[in-house]
Motif scaffolding. Structure first.
Motif, short mmCIF file in Angstrom:
data_model
loop_
_atom_site.label_atom_id
_atom_site.label_comp_id
_atom_site.label_asym_id
_atom_site.label_seq_id
_atom_site.Cartn_x
_atom_site.Cartn_y
_atom_site.Cartn_z
N ARG A 14 0.83 -1.21 0.00
CA ARG A 14 0.00 0.00 0.00
C ARG A 14 0.87 1.27 0.00
NH1 ARG A 14 -5.55 1.02 2.06
NH2 ARG A 14 -5.71 3.28 2.27
N ALA A 15 1.89 1.29 0.85
CA ALA A 15 2.78 2.46 0.91
C ALA A 15 3.51 2.65 -0.41
CB ALA A 15 3.78 2.30 2.05
N THR A 16 3.90 1.55 -1.03
CA THR A 16 4.58 1.63 -2.32
C THR A 16 3.65 2.20 -3.38
OG1 THR A 16 6.04 -0.22 -1.79
CG2 THR A 16 5.75 0.29 -4.11
N GLU A 17 2.44 1.71 -3.42
CA GLU A 17 1.48 2.20 -4.42
C GLU A 17 1.17 3.68 -4.20
OE1 GLU A 17 -1.88 -0.50 -4.77
OE2 GLU A 17 -0.48 -2.20 -4.87
N GLU A 18 1.10 4.12 -2.96
CA GLU A 18 0.89 5.54 -2.68
C GLU A 18 2.10 6.36 -3.15
OE1 GLU A 18 -0.01 5.70 1.50
OE2 GLU A 18 -2.01 4.84 1.20
N ASN A 59 13.68 7.27 8.25
CA ASN A 59 12.54 6.84 9.07
C ASN A 59 11.92 5.55 8.57
OD1 ASN A 59 12.80 9.18 10.63
ND2 ASN A 59 11.46 10.33 9.24
N GLU A 60 12.56 4.92 7.56
CA GLU A 60 12.07 3.68 6.96
C GLU A 60 10.78 3.89 6.17
OE1 GLU A 60 13.62 0.31 7.33
OE2 GLU A 60 15.29 1.62 7.84
N ASP A 61 10.51 5.13 5.74
CA ASP A 61 9.37 5.42 4.88
C ASP A 61 9.74 5.10 3.44
OD1 ASP A 61 7.87 6.57 7.03
OD2 ASP A 61 8.99 8.46 6.75
N VAL A 62 8.80 4.53 2.68
CA VAL A 62 9.03 4.27 1.26
C VAL A 62 8.97 5.60 0.52
CG1 VAL A 62 8.16 3.10 -0.80
CG2 VAL A 62 8.02 1.95 1.42
N ILE A 63 10.09 5.96 -0.12
CA ILE A 63 10.13 7.20 -0.89
C ILE A 63 10.40 6.96 -2.37
CG2 ILE A 63 10.78 8.62 1.10
CD1 ILE A 63 13.69 8.57 -0.07
N GLY A 64 10.67 5.70 -2.73
CA GLY A 64 10.90 5.37 -4.13
C GLY A 64 10.70 3.89 -4.37
N SER A 89 9.92 5.12 -9.71
CA SER A 89 9.29 6.32 -9.17
C SER A 89 9.94 6.76 -7.86
CB SER A 89 7.79 6.06 -8.94
OG SER A 89 7.59 4.84 -8.27
N VAL A 90 9.96 8.06 -7.69
CA VAL A 90 10.46 8.69 -6.47
C VAL A 90 9.50 9.84 -6.16
CG1 VAL A 90 12.38 9.96 -5.41
CG2 VAL A 90 12.86 8.11 -7.04
N ILE A 91 9.10 9.94 -4.88
CA ILE A 91 8.16 11.02 -4.55
C ILE A 91 8.80 12.37 -4.87
CG2 ILE A 91 6.83 9.67 -2.88
CD1 ILE A 91 8.27 11.11 -0.64
N PRO A 92 7.99 13.34 -5.31
CA PRO A 92 8.52 14.61 -5.82
C PRO A 92 9.53 15.33 -4.94
CG PRO A 92 6.21 14.44 -6.36
CD PRO A 92 6.53 13.25 -5.47
N LYS A 93 9.32 15.37 -3.62
CA LYS A 93 10.24 16.14 -2.79
C LYS A 93 11.62 15.50 -2.70
CE LYS A 93 9.03 14.55 1.86
NZ LYS A 93 8.51 14.96 3.16
N HIS A 94 11.75 14.24 -3.15
CA HIS A 94 13.05 13.57 -3.13
C HIS A 94 13.62 13.34 -4.54
CE1 HIS A 94 13.08 13.01 1.15
NE2 HIS A 94 11.86 12.50 1.11
#
Length: 177
Positions: A14-18, A59-64, A89-94
């Motif tokens: 779910r976190a990856t898809e988000e 923080n172990e958050d999925v960012i890419g 994919s990589v979230i925009p702020k990163h």
């Protein structure tokens, strides 16, 4: 920025898809369904769990995320196994910090470790060549749909992997829905 790249856990789907959805939200050439594609691929026989990699922050958050999945290059009765790189994919702020490049290099290295020999990508003509991708038409490898030659590329993970290989790429059903 310190990041960790490792195989995606099924608890992170779910976190990856988000992350994927966020990464493509404002991309001009996106149909905004890349996260759904990843979900479909995971449920198909084209999925290779070891080649679904995530980038994590401190923080172990999925960012890419990057996914390589099974495809074939078909020329009549001849079929050659290969991989599709889609999506990365990589979230925009990163973005623009080298995380996408790290994901691509890690995925290609892991694919090599698993005995895979080549990768196909439909992507930006100025981005993927820095990883060794070349126009697939150099090997007479074609996309199953109309796409500019400069955007449809192949990479030989091992030397001469695509010698004597030609044909049309056959993506998994997940790509065609």
């Amino acid at each position: 920025m310190d990041i960790k790249i490792r195989p995606e856990l099924n608890t992170e789907y779910r976190a990856t898809e988000e992350t994927i959805q966020t990464a493509f939200l404002h991309e001009e050439y996106s149909d905004k369904s890349e996260h759904l594609l990843v979900n479909k691929i995971r449920k198909s026989d084209a999925f290779i769990p070891e080649l679904s990699l995530v980038a994590l922050n401190q923080n172990e958050d999925v960012i890419g995320h990057i996914l390589l999945s099974k495809i074939k290059i078909v020329d009549g009765a001849n079929e050659v196994d290969s991989l599709a790189l889609a999506p990365v994919s990589v979230i925009p702020k990163h973005q623009k910090k080298g995380i996408g490049s790290q994901l691509i290099r890690a995925a290609i290295s892991k694919a090599n470790d698993l005995g895979n020999r080549s990768v196909i990508v439909l992507g930006h003509k100025d981005y993927y060549p820095k990883f060794g991708f070349k126009q697939a038409r150099l090997w007479n490898i074609k996309a199953p749909f109309d796409v500019p030659d400069e955007q449809f590329m192949a990479l030989e993970i091992t030397d001469h992997a695509l010698d004597n290989v030609s044909g049309v790429v056959q993506y998994s059903e997940a790509f065609l829905d």
